[in-house]
Design a protein around this motif. Sequence first.
Motif, mmCIF file in Angstrom:
data_model
loop_
_atom_site.group_PDB
_atom_site.id
_atom_site.type_symbol
_atom_site.label_atom_id
_atom_site.label_comp_id
_atom_site.label_asym_id
_atom_site.label_seq_id
_atom_site.Cartn_x
_atom_site.Cartn_y
_atom_site.Cartn_z
ATOM 1 N N SER A 96 0.811 -1.207 0.000
ATOM 2 C CA SER A 96 0.000 0.000 0.000
ATOM 3 C C SER A 96 0.850 1.265 0.000
ATOM 4 C CB SER A 96 -0.943 0.005 1.212
ATOM 5 O OG SER A 96 -0.200 0.119 2.406
ATOM 6 N N LEU A 97 2.151 1.117 -0.267
ATOM 7 C CA LEU A 97 3.016 2.290 -0.357
ATOM 8 C C LEU A 97 2.543 3.164 -1.504
ATOM 9 C CD1 LEU A 97 5.648 3.752 0.550
ATOM 10 C CD2 LEU A 97 6.801 2.448 -1.229
ATOM 11 N N ARG A 98 2.223 4.425 -1.198
ATOM 12 C CA ARG A 98 1.703 5.333 -2.213
ATOM 13 C C ARG A 98 2.761 6.288 -2.712
ATOM 14 N NH1 ARG A 98 -3.205 8.185 -0.595
ATOM 15 N NH2 ARG A 98 -3.162 8.606 -2.804
ATOM 16 N N GLY A 99 3.876 6.358 -2.021
ATOM 17 C CA GLY A 99 4.937 7.271 -2.409
ATOM 18 C C GLY A 99 5.649 7.789 -1.182
ATOM 19 N N TYR A 100 6.268 8.945 -1.332
ATOM 20 C CA TYR A 100 7.023 9.546 -0.245
ATOM 21 C C TYR A 100 6.619 11.008 -0.106
ATOM 22 C CZ TYR A 100 9.789 5.355 -0.015
ATOM 23 O OH TYR A 100 10.166 4.051 0.151
ATOM 24 N N VAL A 101 6.634 11.487 1.113
ATOM 25 C CA VAL A 101 6.324 12.887 1.400
ATOM 26 C C VAL A 101 7.438 13.451 2.282
ATOM 27 C CG1 VAL A 101 3.810 12.631 1.179
ATOM 28 C CG2 VAL A 101 4.904 12.214 3.397
ATOM 29 N N PRO A 102 7.618 14.767 2.244
ATOM 30 C CA PRO A 102 8.646 15.354 3.111
ATOM 31 C C PRO A 102 8.381 15.032 4.578
ATOM 32 C CG PRO A 102 7.916 16.945 1.487
ATOM 33 C CD PRO A 102 6.978 15.763 1.387
ATOM 34 N N MET A 103 9.450 14.728 5.283
ATOM 35 C CA MET A 103 9.365 14.406 6.707
ATOM 36 C C MET A 103 8.841 15.605 7.494
ATOM 37 S SD MET A 103 12.542 13.308 9.168
ATOM 38 C CE MET A 103 12.709 11.709 8.394
ATOM 39 N N HIS A 104 7.982 15.353 8.462
ATOM 40 C CA HIS A 104 7.510 16.402 9.366
ATOM 41 C C HIS A 104 8.632 16.712 10.360
ATOM 42 C CE1 HIS A 104 5.136 18.376 12.509
ATOM 43 N NE2 HIS A 104 4.250 18.605 11.559
ATOM 44 N N PRO A 105 8.792 17.979 10.758
ATOM 45 C CA PRO A 105 9.854 18.308 11.727
ATOM 46 C C PRO A 105 9.802 17.467 13.002
ATOM 47 C CG PRO A 105 8.937 20.314 10.810
ATOM 48 C CD PRO A 105 8.102 19.175 10.289
ATOM 49 N N ASN A 106 8.606 17.072 13.441
ATOM 50 C CA ASN A 106 8.490 16.260 14.655
ATOM 51 C C ASN A 106 8.911 14.811 14.456
ATOM 52 O OD1 ASN A 106 7.541 18.477 16.067
ATOM 53 N ND2 ASN A 106 5.397 17.956 15.752
ATOM 54 N N GLN A 107 9.245 14.432 13.223
ATOM 55 C CA GLN A 107 9.698 13.071 12.961
ATOM 56 C C GLN A 107 11.223 12.970 12.874
ATOM 57 O OE1 GLN A 107 7.269 12.400 9.375
ATOM 58 N NE2 GLN A 107 6.243 10.753 10.480
ATOM 59 N N GLN A 108 11.922 14.076 13.080
ATOM 60 C CA GLN A 108 13.381 14.029 13.088
ATOM 61 C C GLN A 108 13.839 13.024 14.147
ATOM 62 O OE1 GLN A 108 15.503 15.640 11.054
ATOM 63 N NE2 GLN A 108 13.828 16.668 9.970
ATOM 64 N N HIS A 109 14.734 12.152 13.776
ATOM 65 C CA HIS A 109 15.308 11.153 14.692
ATOM 66 C C HIS A 109 14.285 10.122 15.177
ATOM 67 C CE1 HIS A 109 18.678 13.843 14.561
ATOM 68 N NE2 HIS A 109 17.964 14.815 15.096
ATOM 69 N N VAL A 110 13.145 9.984 14.466
ATOM 70 C CA VAL A 110 12.161 8.944 14.793
ATOM 71 C C VAL A 110 12.389 7.787 13.835
ATOM 72 C CG1 VAL A 110 9.720 8.317 14.871
ATOM 73 C CG2 VAL A 110 10.454 10.575 15.677
ATOM 74 N N ARG A 111 12.740 6.649 14.375
ATOM 75 C CA ARG A 111 13.039 5.479 13.547
ATOM 76 C C ARG A 111 11.754 4.944 12.910
ATOM 77 N NH1 ARG A 111 16.432 0.144 15.384
ATOM 78 N NH2 ARG A 111 16.378 -0.852 13.363
ATOM 79 N N ASP A 112 11.833 4.648 11.606
ATOM 80 C CA ASP A 112 10.726 4.076 10.834
ATOM 81 C C ASP A 112 9.492 4.968 10.774
ATOM 82 O OD1 ASP A 112 12.255 1.766 10.321
ATOM 83 O OD2 ASP A 112 11.594 0.853 12.196
ATOM 84 N N ALA A 113 9.689 6.282 10.866
ATOM 85 C CA ALA A 113 8.571 7.223 10.775
ATOM 86 C C ALA A 113 7.869 7.075 9.428
ATOM 87 C CB ALA A 113 9.071 8.652 10.955
ATOM 88 N N PHE A 114 6.572 7.338 9.415
ATOM 89 C CA PHE A 114 5.811 7.269 8.171
ATOM 90 C C PHE A 114 4.625 8.217 8.230
ATOM 91 C CE2 PHE A 114 4.145 3.918 10.933
ATOM 92 C CZ PHE A 114 2.765 4.056 10.825
ATOM 93 N N ALA A 115 3.905 8.295 7.122
ATOM 94 C CA ALA A 115 2.719 9.131 7.031
ATOM 95 C C ALA A 115 1.551 8.283 6.529
ATOM 96 C CB ALA A 115 2.961 10.304 6.084
ATOM 97 N N LEU A 116 0.341 8.726 6.855
ATOM 98 C CA LEU A 116 -0.875 8.051 6.409
ATOM 99 C C LEU A 116 -1.834 9.073 5.827
ATOM 100 C CD1 LEU A 116 -1.530 5.812 9.547
ATOM 101 C CD2 LEU A 116 -0.858 4.989 7.293
ATOM 102 N N GLU A 117 -2.698 8.607 4.945
ATOM 103 C CA GLU A 117 -3.749 9.470 4.421
ATOM 104 C C GLU A 117 -5.055 9.148 5.143
ATOM 105 O OE1 GLU A 117 -6.151 10.453 0.315
ATOM 106 O OE2 GLU A 117 -4.169 9.551 0.198
ATOM 107 N N VAL A 118 -5.732 10.170 5.633
ATOM 108 C CA VAL A 118 -7.015 9.998 6.314
ATOM 109 C C VAL A 118 -8.075 9.645 5.280
ATOM 110 C CG1 VAL A 118 -8.761 11.143 7.725
ATOM 111 C CG2 VAL A 118 -6.334 11.639 8.098
ATOM 112 N N ALA A 119 -8.888 8.634 5.582
ATOM 113 C CA ALA A 119 -9.878 8.180 4.609
ATOM 114 C C ALA A 119 -11.312 8.430 5.035
ATOM 115 C CB ALA A 119 -9.693 6.688 4.341
ATOM 116 N N ASP A 120 -11.556 8.662 6.306
ATOM 117 C CA ASP A 120 -12.951 8.806 6.706
ATOM 118 C C ASP A 120 -13.169 10.081 7.512
ATOM 119 O OD1 ASP A 120 -12.933 6.351 9.428
ATOM 120 O OD2 ASP A 120 -12.135 8.363 9.320
#
Length: 197
Positions: A96-120
């Motif tokens: 379900s990998l849709r691509g890549y987005v720029p890291m959020h500043p709060n994810q600096q130094h967070v291992r395996d950080a990711f993003a999700l799209e809200v669906a509902d």
Amino acid sequence: MMDPEIAAIDAAMQEQGKTKADLARLLGLDSASVSRIFGGKRRLQLHEARTIQEWLGGLPSTVAAGGKVMPMPGLVPLYGWVGAASESRLTIAEQSLRGYVPMHPNQQHVRDAFALEVADISMSPRYEPGEIIYVAPNRWPSRGQDCVLVTTEGGGFLKRFIRREAELLVLHQLNPDQDLEYPITIVQAMHSVVGRG
């Protein structure tokens, strides 16, 4: 601005004298679909990215041998939500990998950080369908912090953390406005939401 992965493909194609029509034939797509890929309106599927990588003889790729998704500097993977709004299910998997987005500043130094799209709309008006949330995986939220609960059955729920008791979690949703209880025994993972965009 072109997605870095697509930009790398575009540069490699130009260098090798390959056209978008060649790419369309390779992937079995029409020219409009290929235009949407390069215009940022359609994400590459994982199998398509692998096929392109082989066709171009290798790229600075996000997919390593064996198919494991590798992080890109300054970017985090964007995974998609799937299922009906009433189920609020998500899949956090390479398929379900849709691509890549720029890291959020709060994810600096967070291992395996990711993003999700809200669906509902269960957390509307705070989060609307199509909005991106940024996640710190396997980090329990603080009281009142938004989180993603993943159940042992594969369900994924975007809610606000209220409290943890001995045998259950109490989470809150905004639409409809109510507290929900989840038995601890069904919790596979809990992820903190650390940003939105």
